[in-house]
Design a protein around this motif. Structure first.
Motif, PDB file in Angstrom:
ATOM      1  N   THR A 181      42.223  32.589  42.926  1.00 43.74           N
ATOM      2  CA  THR A 181      41.075  32.364  42.052  1.00 43.74           C
ATOM      3  C   THR A 181      40.828  33.608  41.216  1.00 43.74           C
ATOM      4  OG1 THR A 181      40.070  30.881  43.672  1.00 43.74           O
ATOM      5  CG2 THR A 181      38.630  31.773  41.960  1.00 43.74           C
ATOM      6  N   ILE A 182      40.750  33.418  39.903  1.00 51.93           N
ATOM      7  CA  ILE A 182      40.472  34.528  39.006  1.00 51.93           C
ATOM      8  C   ILE A 182      39.199  34.229  38.215  1.00 51.93           C
ATOM      9  CG2 ILE A 182      42.903  35.149  38.799  1.00 51.93           C
ATOM     10  CD1 ILE A 182      42.897  33.817  36.046  1.00 51.93           C
ATOM     11  N   ARG A 183      38.600  35.275  37.666  1.00 59.99           N
ATOM     12  CA  ARG A 183      37.391  35.115  36.870  1.00 59.99           C
ATOM     13  C   ARG A 183      37.723  35.312  35.399  1.00 59.99           C
ATOM     14  NH1 ARG A 183      32.139  35.375  38.456  1.00 59.99           N
ATOM     15  NH2 ARG A 183      32.777  36.246  40.479  1.00 59.99           N
ATOM     16  N   VAL A 184      37.425  34.320  34.573  1.00 59.96           N
ATOM     17  CA  VAL A 184      37.672  34.375  33.134  1.00 59.96           C
ATOM     18  C   VAL A 184      36.388  34.015  32.411  1.00 59.96           C
ATOM     19  CG1 VAL A 184      39.041  33.485  31.214  1.00 59.96           C
ATOM     20  CG2 VAL A 184      40.088  33.717  33.478  1.00 59.96           C
ATOM     21  N   ASN A 185      35.886  34.977  31.637  1.00 61.05           N
ATOM     22  CA  ASN A 185      34.644  34.749  30.883  1.00 61.05           C
ATOM     23  C   ASN A 185      33.524  34.219  31.773  1.00 61.05           C
ATOM     24  OD1 ASN A 185      35.927  35.530  28.481  1.00 61.05           O
ATOM     25  ND2 ASN A 185      36.682  33.447  28.121  1.00 61.05           N
ATOM     26  N   ASN A 186      33.340  34.915  32.899  1.00 62.04           N
ATOM     27  CA  ASN A 186      32.261  34.587  33.846  1.00 62.04           C
ATOM     28  C   ASN A 186      32.413  33.228  34.519  1.00 62.04           C
ATOM     29  OD1 ASN A 186      30.872  37.034  33.438  1.00 62.04           O
ATOM     30  ND2 ASN A 186      29.954  36.223  31.542  1.00 62.04           N
ATOM     31  N   THR A 187      33.606  32.663  34.446  1.00 67.21           N
ATOM     32  CA  THR A 187      33.878  31.417  35.165  1.00 67.21           C
ATOM     33  C   THR A 187      35.106  31.620  36.050  1.00 67.21           C
ATOM     34  OG1 THR A 187      35.294  30.534  33.413  1.00 67.21           O
ATOM     35  CG2 THR A 187      32.937  30.007  33.298  1.00 67.21           C
ATOM     36  N   LYS A 188      35.152  30.893  37.144  1.00 62.23           N
ATOM     37  CA  LYS A 188      36.271  31.002  38.061  1.00 62.23           C
ATOM     38  C   LYS A 188      37.324  29.950  37.753  1.00 62.23           C
ATOM     39  CE  LYS A 188      33.779  33.075  41.944  1.00 62.23           C
ATOM     40  NZ  LYS A 188      33.427  32.955  43.386  1.00 62.23           N
ATOM     41  N   ARG A 189      38.568  30.353  37.866  1.00 63.48           N
ATOM     42  CA  ARG A 189      39.669  29.416  37.604  1.00 63.48           C
ATOM     43  C   ARG A 189      40.770  29.657  38.625  1.00 63.48           C
ATOM     44  NH1 ARG A 189      44.129  29.484  33.829  1.00 63.48           N
ATOM     45  NH2 ARG A 189      43.385  31.471  32.975  1.00 63.48           N
ATOM     46  N   ASP A 190      41.376  28.592  39.122  1.00 69.16           N
ATOM     47  CA  ASP A 190      42.460  28.693  40.090  1.00 69.16           C
ATOM     48  C   ASP A 190      43.802  28.711  39.370  1.00 69.16           C
ATOM     49  OD1 ASP A 190      40.735  28.693  42.225  1.00 69.16           O
ATOM     50  OD2 ASP A 190      40.828  26.527  42.529  1.00 69.16           O
ATOM     51  N   ILE A 191      44.656  29.668  39.741  1.00 72.31           N
ATOM     52  CA  ILE A 191      46.011  29.723  39.195  1.00 72.31           C
ATOM     53  C   ILE A 191      46.997  29.806  40.358  1.00 72.31           C
ATOM     54  CG2 ILE A 191      45.320  30.845  37.045  1.00 72.31           C
ATOM     55  CD1 ILE A 191      46.387  33.479  38.238  1.00 72.31           C
ATOM     56  N   MET A 192      48.242  29.465  40.101  1.00 73.29           N
ATOM     57  CA  MET A 192      49.287  29.548  41.104  1.00 73.29           C
ATOM     58  C   MET A 192      50.143  30.767  40.793  1.00 73.29           C
ATOM     59  SD  MET A 192      48.502  27.004  42.960  1.00 73.29           S
ATOM     60  CE  MET A 192      49.902  26.956  44.083  1.00 73.29           C
ATOM     61  N   ILE A 193      50.299  31.646  41.781  1.00 69.00           N
ATOM     62  CA  ILE A 193      51.099  32.846  41.580  1.00 69.00           C
ATOM     63  C   ILE A 193      52.281  32.852  42.554  1.00 69.00           C
ATOM     64  CG2 ILE A 193      49.153  34.202  40.732  1.00 69.00           C
ATOM     65  CD1 ILE A 193      49.118  35.577  43.497  1.00 69.00           C
ATOM     66  N   PRO A 194      53.456  33.302  42.097  1.00 65.09           N
ATOM     67  CA  PRO A 194      54.626  33.389  42.991  1.00 65.09           C
ATOM     68  C   PRO A 194      54.439  34.542  43.964  1.00 65.09           C
ATOM     69  CG  PRO A 194      55.156  34.299  40.851  1.00 65.09           C
ATOM     70  CD  PRO A 194      53.777  33.735  40.737  1.00 65.09           C
ATOM     71  N   TYR A 195      54.824  34.339  45.234  1.00 66.49           N
ATOM     72  CA  TYR A 195      54.627  35.432  46.179  1.00 66.49           C
ATOM     73  C   TYR A 195      55.767  35.631  47.172  1.00 66.49           C
ATOM     74  CZ  TYR A 195      53.315  32.362  50.097  1.00 66.49           C
ATOM     75  OH  TYR A 195      53.326  31.436  51.108  1.00 66.49           O
ATOM     76  N   LYS A 196      56.663  34.667  47.341  1.00 69.66           N
ATOM     77  CA  LYS A 196      57.803  34.895  48.226  1.00 69.66           C
ATOM     78  C   LYS A 196      58.889  33.866  47.955  1.00 69.66           C
ATOM     79  CE  LYS A 196      56.440  32.142  52.272  1.00 69.66           C
ATOM     80  NZ  LYS A 196      56.195  32.174  53.737  1.00 69.66           N
ATOM     81  N   PHE A 197      60.094  34.164  48.505  1.00 65.59           N
ATOM     82  CA  PHE A 197      61.218  33.239  48.359  1.00 65.59           C
ATOM     83  C   PHE A 197      61.120  32.109  49.381  1.00 65.59           C
ATOM     84  CE2 PHE A 197      63.432  37.085  46.624  1.00 65.59           C
ATOM     85  CZ  PHE A 197      63.765  36.543  45.397  1.00 65.59           C
TER      86      PHE A 197
ATOM     87  N   ILE B  49      35.939  47.770  40.413  1.00 65.30           N
ATOM     88  CA  ILE B  49      37.058  47.258  39.622  1.00 65.30           C
ATOM     89  C   ILE B  49      37.716  46.063  40.300  1.00 65.30           C
ATOM     90  CG2 ILE B  49      39.380  47.799  38.780  1.00 65.30           C
ATOM     91  CD1 ILE B  49      38.476  50.631  38.262  1.00 65.30           C
ATOM     92  N   ILE B  50      37.943  46.172  41.602  1.00 63.95           N
ATOM     93  CA  ILE B  50      38.595  45.089  42.362  1.00 63.95           C
ATOM     94  C   ILE B  50      37.718  43.838  42.367  1.00 63.95           C
ATOM     95  CG2 ILE B  50      39.382  44.374  44.649  1.00 63.95           C
ATOM     96  CD1 ILE B  50      40.214  47.304  45.118  1.00 63.95           C
ATOM     97  N   ASP B  51      36.440  44.021  42.592  1.00 63.07           N
ATOM     98  CA  ASP B  51      35.521  42.876  42.586  1.00 63.07           C
ATOM     99  C   ASP B  51      35.489  42.202  41.231  1.00 63.07           C
ATOM    100  OD1 ASP B  51      34.900  43.305  45.209  1.00 63.07           O
ATOM    101  OD2 ASP B  51      33.072  44.447  44.803  1.00 63.07           O
ATOM    102  N   GLY B  52      35.559  42.994  40.177  1.00 66.31           N
ATOM    103  CA  GLY B  52      35.527  42.426  38.834  1.00 66.31           C
ATOM    104  C   GLY B  52      36.786  41.680  38.479  1.00 66.31           C
ATOM    105  N   ALA B  53      37.892  42.028  39.125  1.00 69.77           N
ATOM    106  CA  ALA B  53      39.167  41.359  38.831  1.00 69.77           C
ATOM    107  C   ALA B  53      39.332  40.057  39.591  1.00 69.77           C
ATOM    108  CB  ALA B  53      40.325  42.295  39.166  1.00 69.77           C
ATOM    109  N   GLN B  54      38.508  39.823  40.589  1.00 67.88           N
ATOM    110  CA  GLN B  54      38.652  38.612  41.402  1.00 67.88           C
ATOM    111  C   GLN B  54      37.929  37.438  40.765  1.00 67.88           C
ATOM    112  OE1 GLN B  54      37.253  39.808  45.269  1.00 67.88           O
ATOM    113  NE2 GLN B  54      39.197  40.794  45.793  1.00 67.88           N
TER     114      GLN B  54
END
Length: 247
Positions: free
Chosen positions: A171-187, A242-247
């Motif tokens: 979950t990321i925050r974009v323009n004060n709204t939350k949005r779910d994205i899919m990120i690659p993390y392992k093989f 910074i970390i809180d703002g990036a989530q």
């Protein structure tokens, strides 16, 4: 055609291994592409191992690089950023071999330097990659490096990603709204992937090659006082924000 990837952990002799192979198979002239910080290393390594090869570093302005490229040598060394300066001249040089040192620098399949490396690969018969970290941030980093060695060896990018990369939701925050994205993390399907690339890449770890004692970890507490403690807690609070703002 000879294609190969040396995926050795640091300290296991990638440079000497590739030099020995180049000499034994007379793969000259050879173009080595590497980070700017290690350009000067190759000439020193050739002298240290008494290989009797002439090395030219392609550095400086465009005119200076072209002047050096016109000279006869066994090995020409250029940094990744320098590829953008004289790509057509490198393609026309008639190299027999190309080596990408720290090949994760072409992990971004859409970057200009990756595109230039792929163009060079289409013209140069012998291609090698040297790296200890083929995957820097994502399993997707692996695809373009293998594709440089052997076009289509892992199918197209999207087929590779669907077959061998696992994703997780973030979950990321974009323009004060939350949005779910899919990120690659392992093989996934790693055994199959290793089998498909086993005849292309040689993987070596320190554990396999060196008889070293187990690491010993020791925690040493360090008490901060006065101004040191104030700076520490100020930095800790800043990084937390910074970390809180990036989530």
């Amino acid at each position: 055609q000879k294609i190969s990837g040396l995926i050795f952990e640091p300290g296991l002799g990638k440079t000497l291994t590739i030099f020995k192979h180049l000499v034994d198979n007379k793969l000259f002239p050879c173009l080595i592409v590497c980070p700017n910080s290690v350009i000067s290393v190759y000439e020193g390594e050739v002298e240290k191992f008494k290989l009797g090869l002439k090395v030219i570093n392609l550095t400086g302005t465009k005119a200076e690089r072209l002047k050096e490229l016109e000279k006869d040598a066994d090995i020409y060394v250029i940094n990744y950023e320098g590829l953008r300066i004289i790509p057509k001249h490198l393609s026309a040089k008639g190299f027999k071999c190309i080596v990408l040192d720290e090949s994760h620098r072409i992990k971004d399949r859409k970057s200009i330097q990756t595109s230039i490396c792929m163009e060079l690969a289409s013209r140069i018969p012998y291609r090698y990659i040297l790296t200890g970290t083929p995957m820097v941030k994502s399993p997707e980093d692996y695809w373009s490096q293998i594709n440089f060695l052997s076009l289509g060896a892992l199918s197209n990018f999207y087929a590779f990603r669907n077959r061998y990369v696992e994703f997780r939701k973030q979950t990321i925050r974009v323009n004060n709204t939350k949005r779910d994205i899919m990120i690659p993390y392992k093989f996934k399907n790693l055994k199959e992937l290793n089998e498909r690339t086993g005849d292309i890449c040689l993987r070596k770890t320190k554990e396999e090659c060196l008889d070293l004692p187990e690491k010993i970890y020791k925690v040493i507490p360090c008490r901060l006082e006065g101004e040191q403690a104030r700076h520490y807690h100020s930095l800790k609070s800043y990084l937390s924000t910074i970390i809180d703002g990036a989530q």
